[in-house]
Scaffold this motif. Structure first.
Motif, short mmCIF file in Angstrom:
data_model
loop_
_atom_site.label_atom_id
_atom_site.label_comp_id
_atom_site.label_asym_id
_atom_site.label_seq_id
_atom_site.Cartn_x
_atom_site.Cartn_y
_atom_site.Cartn_z
N ASP A 373 0.61 -1.13 -0.04
CA ASP A 373 -0.01 0.13 0.03
C ASP A 373 0.95 1.12 -0.01
N THR A 374 0.62 2.23 -0.81
CA THR A 374 1.44 3.62 -0.82
C THR A 374 0.52 4.65 -1.09
N PHE A 380 -4.07 7.65 -2.82
CA PHE A 380 -3.68 6.34 -2.16
C PHE A 380 -3.68 5.36 -3.47
N PRO A 382 -3.53 1.18 -3.55
CA PRO A 382 -3.51 -0.35 -2.63
C PRO A 382 -2.24 -1.09 -2.99
N LYS A 383 -2.07 -2.09 -2.41
CA LYS A 383 -1.05 -2.91 -2.72
C LYS A 383 -1.58 -3.90 -3.86
N THR A 385 -1.89 -3.27 -6.92
CA THR A 385 -2.64 -2.26 -8.10
C THR A 385 -1.49 -2.26 -9.42
#
Length: 492
Positions: A373-374, A380, A382-383, A385
């Motif tokens: 996640d970043t 934002f 998500p992890k 993506t």
């Protein structure tokens, strides 16, 4: 009228339910501060907004409204797109660990199953990339040995072009020399241009790369469950299997002989690594084959296609070609073979080669995937993506290039005619996942382009005007020039 009432009620309920889901989704997106993007349709997503063959240009158009970081839906898949030098460079260079993985692209997963160098992720990618970089260095690539190999191959290419005696020949013939450099690394030897194995591999590579640009292949990647209805991915898998038969045979030969001789090729190095590391399950048979296939395919397509573009553009712009000839005569004369060091004294020729790579935007993008996640640029992500760092948008960024849509070598020259490096020159991507073959390709392009320009003047075929030459791209795995011919007239 009453007979239609239940159907009407069902339709209204379905519409209300869809609207409710959409509102909830928008609310959730707003709460998480996900990147914005255009409204997407059920199942279709935003595919109706894209030119499937030139998705990069369509995405650049969307970015004009939604900014350098936005979301699109490709079928069922949500994708974050990064456009422009600032956003792409920040993600790939400064946040490399976050944007380092690859998503599972259906066609390449069918071919590689997560193995190899190019489309693998995490530990498989880290290990195979590190091994490949070290092996290419050990085999002399980027050193004097590699340059000598290229000069030898240049001689054969010049002789091939001379055989046409100034008459027209297809640009595709220029593939032979760069391809043979890759084959020499992969197999440990060069091939004669009429060798049956060489001819077969060249044909199969060309056909696969062409099929990868098919709209129906893109449809398979968006909707893999429709694969039974579609044809191109089946043809690709069949042709890749034919390539793998040749590679497997060479791998087996290497297994029989590798202990008895010094390493001569990338395949030898793979086999030896496999035998020395029985406990390292990463170098299993499927990964060894996938690594060899990656080098064969990616290693031949990019440099050879760029060389085609370079000669086509010189044919189309004779005034630029003349300036290259003048500089070559001043620095090398008619007979002195070019070396990579000569580029320091040939700023215009060097600028032309760089501008070719910028102008053609050879590889518009290869998707990445977030490893965690970043938060990026205030949004934002998500992890897991899928992220598209759009290299086309960097190479055509209006804030970085004076005339981005024109072929203009002055992009790489200062007021005094000196070569200038540009930070937005990223045809090989950047960061930890930049192209492994960048240094090799850079040397190859200079040696082959300069060597050909030293010997020949390139002109359109009889009856064809420079303005009629087609410099729009034909989409495959890379942006290729449309099939056409040029003529090479000996200069001395």
């Amino acid at each position: 009228m009453a007979a239609f009432t239940p159907l009407f009620i069902c339709a209204v309920c379905a519409l209300l339910l869809s609207a409710a889901f959409y509102v909830l989704k928008v609310f959730k997106q707003s709460a998480l501060n996900l990147p914005p993007g255009p409204f997407h349709l059920p199942m279709v997503g935003n595919l109706h907004l894209l030119d499937i063959r030139r998705q990069d240009k369509s995405l650049m158009k969307i970015s004009e409204k939604y900014g350098p970081v936005f979301t699109v839906h490709l079928g069922f898949q949500k994708v974050v797109v990064l456009t422009g030098y600032e956003a792409v460079n920040d993600a790939l260079l400064n946040r490399a660990d976050v944007f380092m993985d690859r998503p599972a692209i259906p066609i390449f997963y069918e071919i590689q199953h997560g193995n190899g160098v190019f489309f693998s992720s995490q530990e498989v990618w880290k290990t195979t990339r590190r091994f490949t970089v070290a092996t290419m260095r050990d085999l002399g690539m980027g050193k004097r040995l590699g340059e000598e190999m290229m000069l030898e191959e240049l001689h054969f290419l010049v002789e091939l072009i001379k055989s046409f005696k100034g008459g027209p020949f297809r640009l595709r013939f220029l593939n032979t020399a760069p391809t043979n450099i890759t084959f020499a690394i992969l197999f440990g030897k060069r091939f004669d241009y009429d060798d049956p194995t060489f001819v077969t591999l060249l044909r199969l590579i060309d056909e696969v790369m062409h099929l990868l640009g098919s709209p129906f292949l893109h449809l398979f990647n968006f909707y893999p469950f429709l694969g039974f209805l579609l044809k191109p991915h089946k043809l690709i898998l069949k042709k890749v299997d034919e390539v793998c038969v040749i590679l497997k045979k060479r791998i087996e030969e290497s297994k029989e002989n590798v202990r008895e001789k010094s390493l001569m090729s990338y395949i030898d190095a793979l086999v030896l690594k496999q035998e020395q590391n029985q406990s390292n399950t990463l170098f299993h048979d499927a990964n060894v084959l996938a690594c060899a296939l990656d080098l064969l395919m990616a290693g031949t397509e990019t440099t050879s296609t760029t060389l085609q573009w370079a000669i086509l553009l010189m044919t189309k712009y004779p005034e630029i070609q003349k300036k290259v000839h003048t500089e070559i005569e001043r620095v090398l004369g008619p007979d002195c073979l070019p070396t990579f060091e000569d580029r320091k004294n040939m700023p215009f020729t060097n600028a032309v080669i760089h501008e070719v790579q910028r102008f053609v935007t050879l590889l518009p993008h290869v998707p990445r995937c977030t490893s965690v996640d970043t938060h990026f640029k205030g949004y934002f992500i998500p992890k897991g993506t899928t992220v598209i760092p759009l290299l086309t948008s960097v190479l055509l960024d209006k804030t970085q290039w004076e005339t981005p849509d024109e072929f203009n070598p002055n992009h790489f020259l200062d007021a005094d005619g000196n070569f200038v490096k540009k930070k937005a020159f990223l045809p090989f991507s950047t960061g930890r996942r930049n192209c492994i073959g960048e240094s090799l390709a850079t040397v190859e392009l200079f040696i082959f382009f300069t060597g050909l320009m030293q010997k020949f003047t390139f002109k359109p075929p009889s009856g064809v005007k420079e303005a009629e030459l087609n410099t729009t791209a034909e989409a495959g795995f890379t942006m290729r020039p449309h099939p056409q011919c040029t003529c090479a007239v000996l200069r001395h």
